[in-house]
Write a protein that holds these residues in place. Structure first.
Motif, mmCIF file in Angstrom:
data_model
loop_
_atom_site.group_PDB
_atom_site.id
_atom_site.type_symbol
_atom_site.label_atom_id
_atom_site.label_comp_id
_atom_site.label_asym_id
_atom_site.label_seq_id
_atom_site.Cartn_x
_atom_site.Cartn_y
_atom_site.Cartn_z
ATOM 1 N N ASP A 60 0.875 -1.175 0.000
ATOM 2 C CA ASP A 60 0.000 0.000 0.000
ATOM 3 C C ASP A 60 0.908 1.219 0.000
ATOM 4 N N THR A 61 0.671 2.148 -0.921
ATOM 5 C CA THR A 61 1.647 3.218 -1.083
ATOM 6 C C THR A 61 1.000 4.575 -1.267
ATOM 7 N N ASN A 62 1.707 5.593 -0.840
ATOM 8 C CA ASN A 62 1.233 6.975 -0.966
ATOM 9 C C ASN A 62 2.421 7.847 -1.349
ATOM 10 N N VAL A 63 2.339 8.493 -2.492
ATOM 11 C CA VAL A 63 3.436 9.341 -2.955
ATOM 12 C C VAL A 63 3.477 10.670 -2.203
ATOM 13 N N ASN A 64 2.375 11.008 -1.514
ATOM 14 C CA ASN A 64 2.253 12.317 -0.872
ATOM 15 C C ASN A 64 2.539 12.253 0.626
ATOM 16 N N HIS A 65 3.048 13.378 1.158
ATOM 17 C CA HIS A 65 3.176 13.508 2.607
ATOM 18 C C HIS A 65 1.792 13.521 3.238
ATOM 19 N N GLN A 66 1.666 12.918 4.417
ATOM 20 C CA GLN A 66 0.448 13.045 5.211
ATOM 21 C C GLN A 66 0.713 14.070 6.320
ATOM 22 N N THR A 67 0.109 13.896 7.479
ATOM 23 C CA THR A 67 0.367 14.821 8.580
ATOM 24 C C THR A 67 1.561 14.367 9.407
ATOM 25 N N ILE A 68 1.685 13.054 9.567
ATOM 26 C CA ILE A 68 2.781 12.483 10.346
ATOM 27 C C ILE A 68 3.792 11.772 9.451
ATOM 28 N N ILE A 69 3.283 10.932 8.556
ATOM 29 C CA ILE A 69 4.131 10.054 7.741
ATOM 30 C C ILE A 69 4.505 10.743 6.428
ATOM 31 N N ASP A 165 4.361 7.107 18.959
ATOM 32 C CA ASP A 165 5.267 7.987 19.690
ATOM 33 C C ASP A 165 6.576 7.297 20.048
ATOM 34 N N ARG A 166 6.510 6.027 20.440
ATOM 35 C CA ARG A 166 7.729 5.316 20.848
ATOM 36 C C ARG A 166 8.683 5.087 19.681
ATOM 37 N N THR A 167 8.163 5.118 18.469
ATOM 38 C CA THR A 167 9.007 4.844 17.298
ATOM 39 C C THR A 167 9.278 6.094 16.463
ATOM 40 N N ARG A 168 8.993 7.258 17.020
ATOM 41 C CA ARG A 168 9.077 8.476 16.204
ATOM 42 C C ARG A 168 10.511 8.832 15.794
ATOM 43 N N GLU A 169 11.496 8.325 16.536
ATOM 44 C CA GLU A 169 12.893 8.608 16.187
ATOM 45 C C GLU A 169 13.477 7.556 15.250
ATOM 46 N N SER A 170 12.804 6.430 15.115
ATOM 47 C CA SER A 170 13.382 5.321 14.354
ATOM 48 C C SER A 170 12.596 4.969 13.088
ATOM 49 N N THR A 171 11.481 5.660 12.852
ATOM 50 C CA THR A 171 10.691 5.427 11.642
ATOM 51 C C THR A 171 10.467 6.749 10.926
ATOM 52 N N PRO A 172 10.144 6.709 9.626
ATOM 53 C CA PRO A 172 10.017 7.959 8.857
ATOM 54 C C PRO A 172 8.949 8.892 9.433
ATOM 55 N N ASN A 175 7.944 15.223 11.287
ATOM 56 C CA ASN A 175 8.412 15.958 12.459
ATOM 57 C C ASN A 175 8.608 14.976 13.609
ATOM 58 N N PRO A 176 9.818 14.481 13.815
ATOM 59 C CA PRO A 176 10.060 13.481 14.869
ATOM 60 C C PRO A 176 9.739 13.980 16.272
ATOM 61 N N GLU A 177 9.632 15.290 16.455
ATOM 62 C CA GLU A 177 9.346 15.816 17.790
ATOM 63 C C GLU A 177 7.862 15.739 18.141
ATOM 64 N N PHE A 178 7.008 15.576 17.137
ATOM 65 C CA PHE A 178 5.572 15.542 17.400
ATOM 66 C C PHE A 178 5.180 14.220 18.065
ATOM 67 N N GLU A 179 4.356 14.304 19.118
ATOM 68 C CA GLU A 179 3.843 13.125 19.809
ATOM 69 C C GLU A 179 2.320 13.136 19.781
ATOM 70 N N VAL A 180 1.729 12.051 19.312
ATOM 71 C CA VAL A 180 0.275 11.962 19.221
ATOM 72 C C VAL A 180 -0.359 12.047 20.602
ATOM 73 N N GLU A 181 0.287 11.436 21.595
ATOM 74 C CA GLU A 181 -0.286 11.417 22.935
ATOM 75 C C GLU A 181 -0.276 12.789 23.604
ATOM 76 N N GLN A 182 0.440 13.762 23.029
ATOM 77 C CA GLN A 182 0.428 15.116 23.564
ATOM 78 C C GLN A 182 -0.790 15.907 23.091
ATOM 79 N N VAL A 183 -1.531 15.353 22.129
ATOM 80 C CA VAL A 183 -2.772 15.983 21.700
ATOM 81 C C VAL A 183 -3.803 15.796 22.814
#
Length: 335
Positions: A60-69, A165-172, A175-183
């Protein structure tokens, strides 16, 4: 004792697949496919009849940026391409950009809140849910909607957010600083009376299932709000035609429809709309990807018959030197 049955591999790093008894050279690497957390395309390189050959599966593929990925990464060229066709039967998706749809969704949420209504956004628990939460936070940060608007969530999507959030530094990530749980989020109340109170005020509910299947929280909330013209149900992903979500999308205001067999027919008075925020590329983006990768053979997978038929015709008419294959279930393909 529990043990993993697989090995971990880094993205965009080639590794040997020959094994202990392997003879011919065969290697692979994973590439970000831009769909959801952990999704990856697979690139294979091997020797055949003395020549270097390649095979790439888009997943499954997406050529466009999303909000996180971020958008997908692809090889420069491949000999054989296996490509998804999910959006092959959806011509409307070509008419929109993600940016325009994000703006339109923000405006639609703001209008609903301003008239005192509640917004229900049915989502898939993995992927769409986290992307939508990030988008709502962006709306609040930019003043599109009031910062104190209650945002309700529930279920496994909250646990998945922790995984994001736990994988935000190791996966594409964009913005690696953004955390979903901070919403800032409130849990959807358990009792029906308190749940009803939560939708009787201007609020946003982001819950599964994305297709409003019966006996899910999104279905229950939908039955609570569809009768009030102040409210809105906004779909951000695919809803099968025969699902309650598909039925609601087809209904006109004032129509009678059954979303729950337990409740029966209801009058649809609320605002219903669909926003193209899919994790999949639309069909022309997939066709253009074929031209970009310039394969000799293309294998069409992961799509309905109508979607694969359209993709086949489009590829064959645009790239006459490409052989297009629509595989049959259980049949071997020789490339």
């Amino acid at each position: 004792m529990l043990a993993y049955l697989y090995e971990e591999r880094l993205l965009d790093t080639r590794f040997d697949l020959r094994g202990n008894r392997g003879g011919a050279a065969l290697s692979a690497k994973f590439l970000n496919s831009g769909h959801i957390l952990g999704s990856a395309g697979v690139s294979l390189s091997f020797r055949e009849n003395g020549s270097d050959k390649s095979f790439f599966f888009t997943s499954d593929t997406n050529v466009n940026h999303q909000t996180i990925i971020p958008g997908a990464t692809y090889p420069d060229r491949v000999d054989n391409l296996m490509i998804e066709t999910t959006a092959g039967a959806d011509p409307d998706a070509e008419l929109y950009t993600r940016r325009s749809e994000e703006l339109r969704l923000g405006e639609a949420i703001e209008q609903t809140l301003r008239r005192g209504g509640a917004v229900l956004i049915p989502v898939f628990a993995l992927g769409r849910a986290q992307e939508v939460l990030a988008l709502i936070q962006r709306y609040k940060d930019r003043g599109v909607i009031p910062h104190d608007t209650p945002l309700y969530t529930a279920g496994s999507m909250r646990a998945v957010a922790g995984l994001y959030d736990r994988t935000r530094e190791s996966t594409p990530r964009l913005n690696p600083e953004f955390e979903v749980e901070q919403v800032a989020q409130l849990r959807v109340p358990r009792s029906r009376s308190r749940m009803q109170e939560s939708v009787d005020e201007p609020s946003i509910h982001v819950v599964a299932s994305g297709m409003l299947f019966e006996r899910t929280l999104s279905n229950l909330l939908a039955t609570m709000i569809v009768g009030d013209e102040r409210n809105s149900v906004f779909f951000v992903g695919y809803a099968r035609e025969d699902s309650p979500g598909g039925i609601l999308l087809e209904a006109e205001r004032g129509d009678r429809a059954i979303l729950s067999s337990e409740i029966g027919e209801q009058t649809i008075n609320c605002n219903v709309d669909r926003f193209r925020l899919s994790g999949h590329s639309h069909r022309m983006e997939l066709v253009e990807l074929v031209g970009r990768l310039n394969p000799t053979n293309v294998v069409l997978v992961h799509g309905e018959t109508e979607a694969q038929s359209w993709m086949r015709e489009a590829i064959e008419s645009r790239y006459r030197d490409v052989t297009v294959i629509v595989p049959e279930c259980g049949k071997e393909i020789i490339l």
